[in-house]
Structures are given as C-alpha cells and as structure tokens.
Design an enzyme around this catalytic site. Sequence first.
Site, PDB file in Angstrom:
ATOM      1  N   ASP A  58      -6.760  -0.188   6.697  1.00  0.00           N
ATOM      2  CA  ASP A  58      -7.135  -1.342   7.517  1.00  0.00           C
ATOM      3  C   ASP A  58      -5.939  -2.284   7.633  1.00  0.00           C
ATOM      4  OD1 ASP A  58      -9.764  -3.900   7.246  1.00  0.00           O
ATOM      5  OD2 ASP A  58      -8.440  -3.298   8.896  1.00  0.00           O
TER       6      ASP A  58
ATOM      7  N   GLY B 174       0.812  -1.223   0.000  1.00  0.00           N
ATOM      8  CA  GLY B 174       0.000   0.000   0.000  1.00  0.00           C
ATOM      9  C   GLY B 174       0.840   1.264   0.000  1.00  0.00           C
TER      10      GLY B 174
HETATM   11  N1  SAM Z   1      -8.442  -5.835  11.810  1.00  0.00           N
HETATM   12  C1  SAM Z   1      -6.990  -6.034  11.706  1.00  0.00           C
HETATM   13  C2  SAM Z   1      -6.288  -5.229  12.755  1.00  0.00           C
HETATM   14  O1  SAM Z   1      -6.959  -4.441  13.421  1.00  0.00           O
HETATM   15  O2  SAM Z   1      -5.067  -5.431  12.927  1.00  0.00           O
HETATM   16  C3  SAM Z   1      -6.521  -5.738  10.298  1.00  0.00           C
HETATM   17  C4  SAM Z   1      -7.076  -6.736   9.372  1.00  0.00           C
HETATM   18  S1  SAM Z   1      -6.477  -6.923   7.750  1.00  0.00           S
HETATM   19  C5  SAM Z   1      -6.357  -8.656   7.721  1.00  0.00           C
HETATM   20  C6  SAM Z   1      -4.777  -6.407   7.779  1.00  0.00           C
HETATM   21  C7  SAM Z   1      -4.224  -6.526   6.379  1.00  0.00           C
HETATM   22  O3  SAM Z   1      -3.131  -5.618   6.187  1.00  0.00           O
HETATM   23  C8  SAM Z   1      -3.670  -7.928   6.016  1.00  0.00           C
HETATM   24  O4  SAM Z   1      -4.479  -8.492   5.024  1.00  0.00           O
HETATM   25  C9  SAM Z   1      -2.246  -7.650   5.520  1.00  0.00           C
HETATM   26  O5  SAM Z   1      -1.879  -8.486   4.446  1.00  0.00           O
HETATM   27  C10 SAM Z   1      -2.354  -6.206   5.124  1.00  0.00           C
HETATM   28  N2  SAM Z   1      -1.076  -5.473   5.028  1.00  0.00           N
HETATM   29  C11 SAM Z   1      -0.051  -5.453   5.916  1.00  0.00           C
HETATM   30  N3  SAM Z   1       0.939  -4.651   5.458  1.00  0.00           N
HETATM   31  C12 SAM Z   1       0.513  -4.143   4.255  1.00  0.00           C
HETATM   32  C13 SAM Z   1       1.083  -3.253   3.298  1.00  0.00           C
HETATM   33  N4  SAM Z   1       2.312  -2.719   3.488  1.00  0.00           N
HETATM   34  N5  SAM Z   1       0.356  -2.947   2.194  1.00  0.00           N
HETATM   35  C14 SAM Z   1      -0.895  -3.481   2.001  1.00  0.00           C
HETATM   36  N6  SAM Z   1      -1.485  -4.347   2.866  1.00  0.00           N
HETATM   37  C15 SAM Z   1      -0.776  -4.661   3.984  1.00  0.00           C
END
Ligand code: SAM
Length: 283
Positions: free
Chosen positions: A154, A137
Amino acid sequence: MELFDETLHSGVNLALDVEEVIYREKTDLQDLMIFRNSQFGLVMSLDGAVQTTEKDEFIYHEMFVHVPLLAHGNVSRVLVIGGGDGGAARQLMKHRDIAVTLVDIDRSVIELSRKYMPTVSGGAFDDPRLDLVIADGCKFVAETDERWDVIIIDSTDPHGPGEVLYTLDFYRDCKSCLADGGIIITQNGVPFVQESELKTSYDRLGSLFSDVTFYLAAIPSYVGGVMAYGWACDRAAHRKVSLAILAERYMAAGIPTDYYTPEVHQAAFALPLHIQKMLTRKD
Ligand code: SAM
C-alpha cells in the site's frame, strides 16, 4: 478559498477546495498535509498527491484487503508495506484469526492519521493482532526470514520513498517472504494516466510469478479513471474461485462492507480491452 492542486500526472491537475488546513508538516521524508474538503471530508496528501480521504477510502481499502483474503481462503498472516493511514489495517482487523505486520517508513503518517483521521484506522493500530514496524519496506523484506500468506503493498506512487517499492529486487524479496500459495497485491495507479507504471509492474511481476494480472476499482479522489491493483501469485486457483465459494467465505467471515461484494470481486478482474492492450503493447 485556498486550492489543493495535485499535479501527480503531467498535464492533469486535480484541484480540491481547502476549507480548512488541519495539519501540515514536512516530515524527514515527505510533505504531509491533512485538510478538509466539502466533498471528500478530511483528505491526506503526501508530497502533493492525495493518499486517502475520509469519504472514499472504504472503496480503496475494502478492495485492497478482501479480494486477496477471500480469494485465498486460508490467510492467517498478512504483511502490509506502507499503509500508514491505517485504512488497510482497519479492513484486515475485520478478519478473525489474523496476524498483521505493518511496515511503514514514516512514523508521522501513522501518528497524524490516528490523531486527525481516526475513522480511517478505526483503532487498528491499537489491536494486539497488529505488529507495527517503522522501516523502509524494501530493506525489511530483504532482511526478514518470516513468511506471510498475503503481502499488501500500500505504497505511495513511484516517486520519493515509494519508488523502491516498484523495483524488481523488491518484488523478488517479497516473493521470498511469501508462504506457499501466497498472494502479492500492489497499489498500481490509474492506468489511463500511469500506463508505463502498469506495464513495468506487469513485466517485473510476470518475471517472478505465473499468475499476474490486475483488478480494478474506481476511487473518486484518484483522478484519471479506474485504479489498478496488481495481483501476483503462483496458484492460479485463487483467482478462479467460484462465486458460490466467494459468497460462502464472505458470509462465514461476517465482514461488514460498503463496496466489496463477491460479485464485485469477480467483476473487478474483467479488464477492458484498452487496459489489456496496455499490458501486451510492445514498447
Ligand atoms: N492510498 C495511497 C495511494 O494510493 O497512493 C497510499 C496510502 S499510504 C499513506 C502510503 C504509505 O507508503 C505512506 O504512509 C508512506 O509513508 C509509505 N511509504 C512510502 N515509501 C515507503 C517505503 N519505502 N517503505 C515503507 N513505507 C513507505
């Protein structure tokens, strides 16, 4: 019985009975586990931290999505960074006339959430209004020239791949992707056990936006008390929308909810004093 032992916060453990391990994989990026717990139903964890559970995800995702969209009142384009479990996307799809771009770094999270926890995404990943991008992201917002009315960050907590989603550069790039009057919302952890993350986000967002604060919701599976959503915008009027207008918009949108109400929306911004003091504390 096996125990899932979350040690996200030093000195605090969340132990959940593991009735059944549904799936476990070390993806290229994260240690992903889906297991069944008697209270929370199916639980997804990433790198040992609870991400979402079948039973309480509605609270987290309804407040993440309907607060900014009903406060803004005229949203047509939303960017979600992270959100690979699809819960935010499901709530977004309840809004008519909306186009969503969801950027998650780990395809496995999306695929396994769809397969093993389909109620969380509720078909959102198959909705033609959602454009799915597998990318970091941080890189995505630095390179895109598109604009969105709301950006929902998120993310996982600021460890591993999620760390970059709490940096000043990332927030600056998000701001450059915002349409006029746009709103950024962050997943900003549980203040009682993540005070430094709250203050850091507050200071960084505060250096870029004129209206920065947090709103709260209690997510049962997030240990340590209420969790904070970061709110950053340059149009203060969005946060001051009257209860009557919020109620009008909520009714007109015809959105089914189980946690969100216009009254809860307004009350969520009332920060208790100890959290207000965290924001002004001099290090
Ligand atoms: N509800 C959760 C929380 O409060 O921690 C977050 C849920 S969601 C599953 C978090 C998402 O962030 C994951 O699918 C993960 O792959 C994504 N993620 C982590 N780092 C990221 C990045 N640098 N760019 C895009 N997505 C990312």
